[in-house]
Enzyme design. Sequence first.
Site, PDB file in Angstrom:
ATOM      1  N   SER A  69       0.994  -1.219   0.036  1.00 59.66           N
ATOM      2  CA  SER A  69       0.111   0.136  -0.134  1.00 59.66           C
ATOM      3  C   SER A  69       0.552   1.378  -0.052  1.00 59.66           C
ATOM      4  CB  SER A  69      -0.982  -0.332   1.397  1.00 59.66           C
ATOM      5  OG  SER A  69      -1.760   1.205   1.527  1.00 59.66           O
ATOM      6  N   TYR A  91      -0.517  -0.394  10.453  1.00 59.94           N
ATOM      7  CA  TYR A  91      -0.515  -1.404   9.092  1.00 59.94           C
ATOM      8  C   TYR A  91      -0.108  -0.992   7.828  1.00 59.94           C
ATOM      9  CZ  TYR A  91      -3.376  -1.112   4.475  1.00 59.94           C
ATOM     10  OH  TYR A  91      -3.787  -1.652   3.200  1.00 59.94           O
TER      11      TYR A  91
HETATM   12  N1  LIG Z   1      -8.396  -1.552  -0.314  1.00 54.89           N
HETATM   13  C1  LIG Z   1      -7.807  -0.361  -0.273  1.00 54.89           C
HETATM   14  O1  LIG Z   1      -7.936   0.810  -0.352  1.00 54.89           O
HETATM   15  C2  LIG Z   1      -5.884  -0.844  -0.441  1.00 54.89           C
HETATM   16  C3  LIG Z   1      -4.967  -0.212  -0.780  1.00 54.89           C
HETATM   17  C4  LIG Z   1      -4.261  -0.849  -0.908  1.00 54.89           C
HETATM   18  C5  LIG Z   1      -3.616  -2.043  -0.486  1.00 54.89           C
HETATM   19  N2  LIG Z   1      -4.683  -2.682   0.397  1.00 54.89           N
HETATM   20  C6  LIG Z   1      -4.581  -3.850   0.605  1.00 54.89           C
HETATM   21  O2  LIG Z   1      -4.474  -5.000  -0.831  1.00 54.89           O
HETATM   22  C7  LIG Z   1      -5.165  -6.128   0.083  1.00 54.89           C
HETATM   23  C8  LIG Z   1      -6.889  -6.732  -0.852  1.00 54.89           C
HETATM   24  O3  LIG Z   1      -7.844  -5.108   0.299  1.00 54.89           O
HETATM   25  P1  LIG Z   1      -9.036  -5.187  -0.067  1.00 54.89           P
HETATM   26  O4  LIG Z   1      -9.772  -4.330   0.284  1.00 54.89           O
HETATM   27  O5  LIG Z   1      -9.653  -6.843  -1.336  1.00 54.89           O
HETATM   28  O6  LIG Z   1      -9.936  -5.847   1.321  1.00 54.89           O
HETATM   29  P2  LIG Z   1     -11.425  -6.869   1.519  1.00 54.89           P
HETATM   30  O7  LIG Z   1     -12.031  -6.181   0.650  1.00 54.89           O
HETATM   31  O8  LIG Z   1     -11.086  -6.241   3.132  1.00 54.89           O
HETATM   32  O9  LIG Z   1     -11.085  -8.058   1.012  1.00 54.89           O
HETATM   33  C9  LIG Z   1     -10.031  -9.030   2.103  1.00 54.89           C
HETATM   34  C10 LIG Z   1      -9.966 -10.117   1.603  1.00 54.89           C
HETATM   35  O10 LIG Z   1      -8.765 -11.039   2.942  1.00 54.89           O
HETATM   36  C11 LIG Z   1      -9.010 -11.931   3.205  1.00 54.89           C
HETATM   37  N3  LIG Z   1      -8.327 -12.104   4.517  1.00 54.89           N
HETATM   38  C12 LIG Z   1      -8.249 -11.532   5.140  1.00 54.89           C
HETATM   39  N4  LIG Z   1      -8.032 -11.780   6.948  1.00 54.89           N
HETATM   40  C13 LIG Z   1      -7.245 -13.502   6.397  1.00 54.89           C
HETATM   41  C14 LIG Z   1      -6.786 -14.346   7.023  1.00 54.89           C
HETATM   42  N5  LIG Z   1      -6.786 -14.619   8.564  1.00 54.89           N
HETATM   43  N6  LIG Z   1      -6.625 -14.891   6.485  1.00 54.89           N
HETATM   44  C15 LIG Z   1      -6.940 -15.298   5.105  1.00 54.89           C
HETATM   45  N7  LIG Z   1      -7.940 -14.263   4.189  1.00 54.89           N
HETATM   46  C16 LIG Z   1      -8.190 -13.115   5.234  1.00 54.89           C
HETATM   47  C17 LIG Z   1     -10.804 -11.441   3.682  1.00 54.89           C
HETATM   48  O11 LIG Z   1     -11.241 -13.020   3.592  1.00 54.89           O
HETATM   49  P3  LIG Z   1     -12.221 -13.473   5.203  1.00 54.89           P
HETATM   50  O12 LIG Z   1     -12.414 -12.478   5.600  1.00 54.89           O
HETATM   51  O13 LIG Z   1     -12.904 -13.926   4.303  1.00 54.89           O
HETATM   52  O14 LIG Z   1     -10.790 -13.418   5.794  1.00 54.89           O
HETATM   53  C18 LIG Z   1     -11.448 -11.188   2.157  1.00 54.89           C
HETATM   54  O15 LIG Z   1     -11.174 -12.129   1.254  1.00 54.89           O
HETATM   55  C19 LIG Z   1      -4.746  -6.174   1.668  1.00 54.89           C
HETATM   56  O16 LIG Z   1      -3.231  -6.666   1.615  1.00 54.89           O
HETATM   57  C20 LIG Z   1      -5.290  -4.587   1.937  1.00 54.89           C
HETATM   58  O17 LIG Z   1      -4.236  -3.601   2.306  1.00 54.89           O
HETATM   59  C21 LIG Z   1      -6.171  -2.245   0.071  1.00 54.89           C
END
Ligand SMILES: NC(=O)c1ccc[n+]([C@@H]2O[C@H](COP(=O)([O-])OP(=O)(O)OC[C@H]3O[C@@H](n4cnc5c(N)ncnc54)[C@H](OP(=O)(O)O)[C@@H]3O)[C@@H](O)[C@H]2O)c1
Length: 243
Positions: free
Chosen positions: A146, A159
Site C-alpha cells: 500500500s 498498518y
Molecule cells: N482497499 C484499499 O484501498 C487498499 C489499498 C492498498 C492496499 N490494500 C491491500 O489490499 C489487500 C486486499 O484488500 P481489500 O481492499 O481487497 O480488502 P477486503 O475487501 O476486505 O478483502 C480482504 C480479503 O482478505 C481476506 N482475509 C482477511 N483476513 C484473512 C485471513 N486471516 N486469512 C485469509 N484471508 C483473509 C478476506 O476474507 P475473509 O475475511 O473471509 O478471510 C478477504 O477476502 C489487503 O492486503 C489490503 O491491505 C487495499
Amino acid sequence: MTAAERALEGQVALVTGAGRGIGRAIALALAAQGAAVALAARTRQQLAEVAAEIREHGGRALAVPTDVTQDAAVEAAVEQTIAEFGRLDVLVTAAGTASFGPVTGTKPDDWDTMLAVNLRGVMVCCRAVLPVMVHQRRGTILNVSSVAAQRFIPGSAAYAATKAGVVVWSRVLREEVRAEGVRVGVLVLGAVDTPLWDAVPQGPDRSRMLRPEDVARAAVLMVTLPPGAALEDLTLLPAGGIL
Ligand SMILES: NC(=O)c1ccc[n+]([C@@H]2O[C@H](COP(=O)([O-])OP(=O)(O)OC[C@H]3O[C@@H](n4cnc5c(N)ncnc54)[C@H](OP(=O)(O)O)[C@@H]3O)[C@@H](O)[C@H]2O)c1
C-alpha cells in the site's frame, strides 16, 4: 477469447483474499486469462460465489478455505492446489486487513491481527509456494502492499508498518530466488473501493478511488510478462490524486 489468446492457459494460480475486493478481482482476471485458480480466504460462502462465477465463464476454480495466520492451513492450501491442478505458477497475496487509529489511542493487541495477516501471512504464503516454484524453475509471486508504506498518514502507523514490511520482504526474497526462475513483484496500491473501507466511515471519497478491476489489470500485466521480463515494483494510484 480463444485459448490461444489467453496468456495464462495451462497455468495455475493461488490467490489469497480471493473472496472479495482486490483478491476477488485478481482471481477473476487470472481465470479470464486461462489460469486455473485456487481461491483462499476464510469465508466459505464468498469463495464459493467467486468459484461459481469463474466456472460460469468456463474457467477452472477451487475454493480452499484458509486462514493465512495458520501455517498448517497455508501448507494444506498449497498442497490441495497442486493435488487438484498439478502445478503452481502464480501466487497473489491479497489477504489483508486494516484498522486505523493513533498510536496513543490503540493497544498492542489491536496491531496483532494486522501483523499476523498482512505481514506474517504473506511471508508464510511465499515460503509455502517456493519449493514447487523452484522445482518448476518458474513462478511469479505478487504481494500486495500500500502507499501507506510510502506516504506517512497519521493513524496508519501499524498498518503502514505491515505494508512496508511486505515491500522489504519482497525485495529481499526476490534476490534470493531470482536465479531459480522465480519472480517476486510488489503491487503498491493507493485507495481501492473495496469492502475494506466499510469499517472506515470517515475515509476518503470512495467514488474517487481505484476500482478492484483496475488493480486486476495491473496484476495481469505483472504475471503475464514473458519469463525473461520482470515488473518488480508497481505503484498504482487513483489518477485524481487521493491517497
Ligand atoms: N482497499 C484499499 O484501498 C487498499 C489499498 C492498498 C492496499 N490494500 C491491500 O489490499 C489487500 C486486499 O484488500 P481489500 O481492499 O481487497 O480488502 P477486503 O475487501 O476486505 O478483502 C480482504 C480479503 O482478505 C481476506 N482475509 C482477511 N483476513 C484473512 C485471513 N486471516 N486469512 C485469509 N484471508 C483473509 C478476506 O476474507 P475473509 O475475511 O473471509 O478471510 C478477504 O477476502 C489487503 O492486503 C489490503 O491491505 C487495499
